[in-house]
Design an enzyme around this catalytic site. Structure first.
Site, PDB file in Angstrom:
ATOM      1  N   LYS A  94       0.754  -1.198  -0.013  1.00 38.47           N
ATOM      2  CA  LYS A  94       0.013   0.173   0.153  1.00 38.47           C
ATOM      3  C   LYS A  94       0.789   1.226   0.035  1.00 38.47           C
ATOM      4  CE  LYS A  94      -1.199  -0.015   4.863  1.00 38.47           C
ATOM      5  NZ  LYS A  94      -0.512  -1.666   5.240  1.00 38.47           N
TER       6      LYS A  94
ATOM      7  N   ARG B 170      -6.220   3.383  11.666  1.00 45.60           N
ATOM      8  CA  ARG B 170      -5.714   1.598  11.912  1.00 45.60           C
ATOM      9  C   ARG B 170      -7.020   0.946  12.538  1.00 45.60           C
ATOM     10  NH1 ARG B 170      -0.225   0.274  10.995  1.00 45.60           N
ATOM     11  NH2 ARG B 170       1.066   2.065  10.785  1.00 45.60           N
TER      12      ARG B 170
ATOM     13  N   ARG C  77      12.562 -10.203   2.211  1.00 42.01           N
ATOM     14  CA  ARG C  77      12.828  -8.558   1.980  1.00 42.01           C
ATOM     15  C   ARG C  77      14.448  -8.604   2.633  1.00 42.01           C
ATOM     16  NH1 ARG C  77       7.833  -4.771   2.477  1.00 42.01           N
ATOM     17  NH2 ARG C  77       8.137  -5.074   4.812  1.00 42.01           N
TER      18      ARG C  77
ATOM     19  N   ARG D 134      15.408  -6.889   8.204  1.00 42.63           N
ATOM     20  CA  ARG D 134      14.955  -6.169   9.368  1.00 42.63           C
ATOM     21  C   ARG D 134      14.239  -6.959  10.295  1.00 42.63           C
ATOM     22  NH1 ARG D 134      10.784  -2.062   6.654  1.00 42.63           N
ATOM     23  NH2 ARG D 134       9.909  -2.620   8.270  1.00 42.63           N
TER      24      ARG D 134
ATOM     25  N   ARG E  24       2.350  -9.509  13.515  1.00 39.35           N
ATOM     26  CA  ARG E  24       1.723  -8.206  12.394  1.00 39.35           C
ATOM     27  C   ARG E  24       0.495  -8.449  11.978  1.00 39.35           C
ATOM     28  NH1 ARG E  24       6.361  -5.334   9.342  1.00 39.35           N
ATOM     29  NH2 ARG E  24       5.009  -3.687   9.128  1.00 39.35           N
TER      30      ARG E  24
END
Length: 213
Positions: free
Chosen positions: A13, A88, A127, A160, A171
């Site tokens: 997004k 959120r 990633r 990360r 998450r």
């Protein structure tokens, strides 16, 4: 045009919010940027937010919303904006709606980029980033020429903490509990546009622009 971006972490997004902002010539507003700007400029709300962040606590909604409303009141938002990372939760969405209603306006589109959890886990788990120059890679979709080494500066790439599988799952759990209900909220408002986020980024953008136009 006032747009809200929805989607799980890793759905893309942020990337698409930037593309949309560029396409329509409106600002891309992320809550992270707002927090940083307010703290840097030592605004009253920024200092309040910092006191919570320094303790590792969540910044209360009234402070976050206060900073957001200050931002969208700026001149560059006259023709609209793209919100990325806010709202959120349902209380945040309701507060935003109430504030915009006072200005005789409302959110025009809520774009939900839909991606299954297993795809997100693969995306985020792969990633890698360069701590030195900030270069970003993906072990499957955008691998460096030499495994584990940055193409630009030759530094060792890192993963990360946010992208480790156990963190990604946590998450996603938070997203489904807190943020997923926003899809129902904006659907009831009659402004929801759902897009298949498993396509290539340019295809996703094409679908979004088709819905917005």
């Amino acid at each position: 045009m006032k747009i809200v971006m929805l989607g799980a972490p890793g759905a893309g997004k942020g990337t698409q919010a930037l593309n949309i902002a560029k396409e329509f010539g409106i600002p891309h507003i992320s809550t992270g940027d707002i927090f940083r700007a307010n703290i840097k400029n030592q605004t009253e709300l920024g200092m309040k937010a910092k006191s919570y962040m320094d303790k590792g606590a969540l910044v209360p909604d009234d402070i976050t919303i206060g900073m957001l409303l200050d931002r969208i009141a700026e001149k560059d938002c006259e023709n609209g904006f793209v919100l990325d990372g806010f709202p959120r939760t349902i209380p945040q969405a309701e507060s935003l709606k109430a504030a915009l209603t006072l200005q005789n306006t409302a959110i025009d589109h809520a774009v939900d980029i839909e991606v299954p959890d297993e795809v997100i886990t693969t995306r985020m788990g792969g990633r890698r980033s360069c701590p030195k120059c900030g270069g970003t890679y993906h072990v499957v979709f955008n691998a460096p020429k030499k495994e584990g080494i940055c193409d630009n500066c030759g530094s060792e790439l890192t993963q990360r903490a946010d992208d480790k599988p156990e963190t990604v799952l946590e998450r996603l759990k938070t997203y489904h509990e807190q943020t997923q209900p926003l899809i129902d909220f904006y659907n009831k408002e009659g402004v929801l546009d759902t897009v298949d986020g498993t396509q290539k980024p340019d295809e996703v953008l094409k679908c979004i622009l088709g819905a917005l136009k």
